[in-house]
Design an enzyme around this catalytic site. Structure first.
Site, short mmCIF file in Angstrom:
data_model
loop_
_atom_site.label_atom_id
_atom_site.label_comp_id
_atom_site.label_asym_id
_atom_site.label_seq_id
_atom_site.Cartn_x
_atom_site.Cartn_y
_atom_site.Cartn_z
N ASP A 78 -11.34 -21.64 2.02
CA ASP A 78 -11.51 -20.79 0.65
C ASP A 78 -10.19 -20.67 0.29
O ASP A 78 -9.13 -20.78 0.86
CB ASP A 78 -11.76 -19.23 1.43
N GLU B 159 -7.70 -18.60 -2.78
CA GLU B 159 -7.14 -17.36 -3.59
C GLU B 159 -6.32 -18.28 -4.86
O GLU B 159 -5.54 -18.92 -4.47
CB GLU B 159 -6.49 -16.29 -3.01
N HIS C 19 -11.21 -11.00 0.56
CA HIS C 19 -10.24 -11.64 -0.79
C HIS C 19 -8.87 -12.11 -0.12
O HIS C 19 -8.06 -12.23 -1.06
CB HIS C 19 -10.15 -10.67 -1.79
N ASP D 172 -11.80 -14.43 4.49
CA ASP D 172 -13.08 -14.68 3.65
C ASP D 172 -13.72 -15.91 4.69
O ASP D 172 -14.80 -16.15 4.50
CB ASP D 172 -12.97 -15.06 2.38
#
Length: 181
Positions: A7, A9, A156, A161
């Site tokens: 994942d 960000e 988040h 996540d």
């Protein structure tokens, strides 16, 4: 079922214009999430020219990652070769692989590297197959549907996540296999 779940960000939604600010990943080995095989780093956001960019307030509000937090972090040019080594050509999984994979492809291309996992799997697509009558398939809704919980402060953030996405992937694969039997 040996895959790397990852994942990102980012500073925004565009792989061409925006930058990665965090990468989190975990391996699933023999169908089990192995958190000892993890990758996690903040990333100092840079543009295509390599200049440091600020994290917009509206994305900081979502993931909580500030300019101060990434001030001394490595850049994508420093971490991407390391992350590619972690993936090591394995199949990858992400919740909305088009988004995360798009950032990986764009950054790898900029750096003269290759993003070439064995396969890419998307838990959004798997959720749509497992729950075809449901309309929402975002990670929060999927976690609730599967009885999974985020670690405190984990939603988040890349590793928080990833933990839920990895568990969701295992459960979705089990549900879909049972549906075929």
């Amino acid at each position: 079922m040996d895959v790397v779940v990852f994942d990102l960000e980012t500073t925004g939604l565009s792989p061409e214009k925006d930058a990665v600010v965090e990468i989190g990943a975990v391996r699933i080995v023999n169908g089990r999430v192995d958190e000892s095989l993890r990758y996690e780093t903040l990333v100092k956001p840079t543009n295509a020219a390599g200049d440091v960019v600020r994290i917009p307030w509206y994305t900081e509000r979502i993931h909580g990652i500030s300019d101060e937090m990434v001030r001394h972090a490595p850049t994508i040019g420093e971490v991407l070769p390391e992350f590619l080594e972690f993936v090591n050509g394995s199949a990858v999984v992400a919740h909305n692989i088009g988004f995360d994979g798009g950032f990986m492809r764009a950054n790898a291309a900029r750096l003269g590297l290759a993003w070439n996992p064995a396969a890419e799997f998307c838990t959004v697509q798997l959720s749509r197959r497992a729950f075809p009558k449901e309309r929402a398939h975002n990670l929060t809704v999927l976690a609730e549907r599967l009885g999974l919980n985020f670690a405190p402060g984990g939603r988040h953030r890349s590793f928080g996540d990833v933990q839920v996405t990895a568990q969701a992937y295992v459960r979705l694969m089990e549900l879909l296999q049972d549906a075929v039997k």
